[in-house]
Design a protein around this motif. Structure first.
Motif, PDB file in Angstrom:
ATOM      1  N   ARG A  54       9.527   7.444   1.336  1.00 58.04           N
ATOM      2  CA  ARG A  54      10.264   6.414   0.974  1.00 58.04           C
ATOM      3  C   ARG A  54      11.292   6.376  -0.175  1.00 58.04           C
ATOM      4  NH1 ARG A  54       9.378   1.181   2.419  1.00 58.04           N
ATOM      5  NH2 ARG A  54       7.297   1.363   2.801  1.00 58.04           N
ATOM      6  N   GLU A  78      10.858   4.959   9.609  1.00 59.98           N
ATOM      7  CA  GLU A  78      12.122   4.503   9.922  1.00 59.98           C
ATOM      8  C   GLU A  78      13.115   5.065   8.760  1.00 59.98           C
ATOM      9  OE1 GLU A  78      12.819  -0.038  10.568  1.00 59.98           O
ATOM     10  OE2 GLU A  78      13.237   0.126   8.236  1.00 59.98           O
ATOM     11  N   PHE A  80      17.554   4.567   7.447  1.00 58.05           N
ATOM     12  CA  PHE A  80      19.037   4.230   7.776  1.00 58.05           C
ATOM     13  C   PHE A  80      19.671   5.313   7.841  1.00 58.05           C
ATOM     14  CE2 PHE A  80      23.071   2.640   5.957  1.00 58.05           C
ATOM     15  CZ  PHE A  80      23.181   1.416   7.053  1.00 58.05           C
ATOM     16  N   THR A 100      19.927   1.532  11.957  1.00 56.43           N
ATOM     17  CA  THR A 100      18.426   1.992  11.561  1.00 56.43           C
ATOM     18  C   THR A 100      17.793   2.726  12.781  1.00 56.43           C
ATOM     19  OG1 THR A 100      18.367   0.002  10.270  1.00 56.43           O
ATOM     20  CG2 THR A 100      16.225   0.963  11.313  1.00 56.43           C
ATOM     21  N   SER A 102      14.186   4.349  14.395  1.00 60.31           N
ATOM     22  CA  SER A 102      12.841   4.280  13.984  1.00 60.31           C
ATOM     23  C   SER A 102      11.842   4.823  15.165  1.00 60.31           C
ATOM     24  CB  SER A 102      12.410   2.974  13.490  1.00 60.31           C
ATOM     25  OG  SER A 102      12.433   2.082  14.768  1.00 60.31           O
ATOM     26  N   CYS A 120      18.511   7.726   4.849  1.00 56.42           N
ATOM     27  CA  CYS A 120      17.552   7.590   3.699  1.00 56.42           C
ATOM     28  C   CYS A 120      16.158   6.868   4.590  1.00 56.42           C
ATOM     29  CB  CYS A 120      18.107   6.553   2.727  1.00 56.42           C
ATOM     30  SG  CYS A 120      18.392   4.946   3.382  1.00 56.42           S
ATOM     31  N   THR A 122      13.428   4.485   4.823  1.00 59.17           N
ATOM     32  CA  THR A 122      13.040   3.002   4.419  1.00 59.17           C
ATOM     33  C   THR A 122      11.707   2.645   4.974  1.00 59.17           C
ATOM     34  OG1 THR A 122      13.810   2.281   6.898  1.00 59.17           O
ATOM     35  CG2 THR A 122      15.395   2.253   4.873  1.00 59.17           C
ATOM     36  N   SER A 123      10.828   3.683   5.339  1.00 59.89           N
ATOM     37  CA  SER A 123       9.376   3.313   5.479  1.00 59.89           C
ATOM     38  C   SER A 123       8.764   3.954   4.564  1.00 59.89           C
ATOM     39  CB  SER A 123       8.920   3.751   7.163  1.00 59.89           C
ATOM     40  OG  SER A 123       9.461   5.021   7.419  1.00 59.89           O
ATOM     41  N   TRP A 155      24.269   1.487   1.473  1.00 58.55           N
ATOM     42  CA  TRP A 155      22.663   1.977   1.879  1.00 58.55           C
ATOM     43  C   TRP A 155      21.918   0.895   1.510  1.00 58.55           C
ATOM     44  CZ3 TRP A 155      22.057   6.520   3.652  1.00 58.55           C
ATOM     45  CH2 TRP A 155      23.331   7.438   3.535  1.00 58.55           C
ATOM     46  N   PRO A 156      20.451   0.951   1.975  1.00 54.70           N
ATOM     47  CA  PRO A 156      19.722  -0.358   1.863  1.00 54.70           C
ATOM     48  C   PRO A 156      18.782  -0.004   0.664  1.00 54.70           C
ATOM     49  CG  PRO A 156      19.052   1.301   3.423  1.00 54.70           C
ATOM     50  CD  PRO A 156      20.084   1.642   3.101  1.00 54.70           C
ATOM     51  N   LEU A 157      19.074   1.193  -0.345  1.00 54.35           N
ATOM     52  CA  LEU A 157      18.416   1.073  -1.649  1.00 54.35           C
ATOM     53  C   LEU A 157      19.751   1.414  -2.774  1.00 54.35           C
ATOM     54  CD1 LEU A 157      16.698   4.710  -1.524  1.00 54.35           C
ATOM     55  CD2 LEU A 157      18.440   3.898   0.188  1.00 54.35           C
TER      56      LEU A 157
END
Length: 183
Positions: A54, A78, A80, A100, A102, A120, A122-123, A155-157
């Motif tokens: 992650r 998972e 992104f 996404t 996965s 990136c 995400t899991s 990005w989700p982070l």
């Protein structure tokens, strides 16, 4: 199998057929004749596998000369996944698409030659697979800045962990035209 276009010409979203029952599932991740009949007619020469935890961001990478097309998917976890059009004369030059991918949704993306690619995790962890249309050539690889403000990837982070090479990525506007692909 369903192959769908995306807003970026040549970038394709693939939803393979998945056959499941109480024992689990079966899925073809690649079948040259079936994929060609569905509109994805490419010859792949190299398969790659990446495991990450992650918060890891890998990319955004592209090669020129010797660009690579990539069929990407997740075997565990998972991510992104992001593709950026770096074809200098493309009408969608500098635009990005994210999806996404996965182990649960079984989706694949075909990232054509002339795109920068990255993902990136995400899991907790992810096992990421990709088939390439060209061989890896470190001498022609380029790294695009993952957070180039002119591209604006969401990005989700916020603070990913990057490799030293990816920390040295350059904004798209800093690349000379001859370093970019042609559409």
């Amino acid at each position: 199998m369903i192959i769908e276009t995306t807003p970026l010409p040549g970038l394709l979203r693939v939803q393979p057929d998945v056959f499941g029952d109480e024992r689990g599932f079966f899925q073809e991740t690649w079948h040259q004749r079936r994929y060609a009949e569905a509109g994805l007619d490419r010859q792949f020469v190299q398969d790659n596998l990446s495991w990450s935890r992650r918060g890891i961001l890998r990319g955004l990478h592209f090669q020129n000369p010797g660009p690579q097309g990539k069929l990407v998917y997740v075997l565990q976890g998972e991510v992104f996944d992001v593709a950026v059009d770096v074809r200098a004369d493309s009408p969608t030059f500098g635009q990005w698409y994210g999806e996404t991918l996965s182990a649960e949704n079984h989706r694949q993306l075909f990232v054509p030659e002339g795109f920068a690619h990255g993902f990136c995790v995400t899991s907790e962890t992810a096992l990421f697979a990709y088939k390439c249309t060209g061989f890896y050539d470190p001498g022609s690889e380029h790294s695009l800045l993952w957070n180039d403000p002119d591209i604006g990837i969401r990005w989700p982070l916020e603070q990913p962990e990057l490799s030293p090479k990816d920390r040295q990525g350059r904004p798209l506007g800093d690349f000379p035209r001859d370093a970019l692909s042609v559409w």
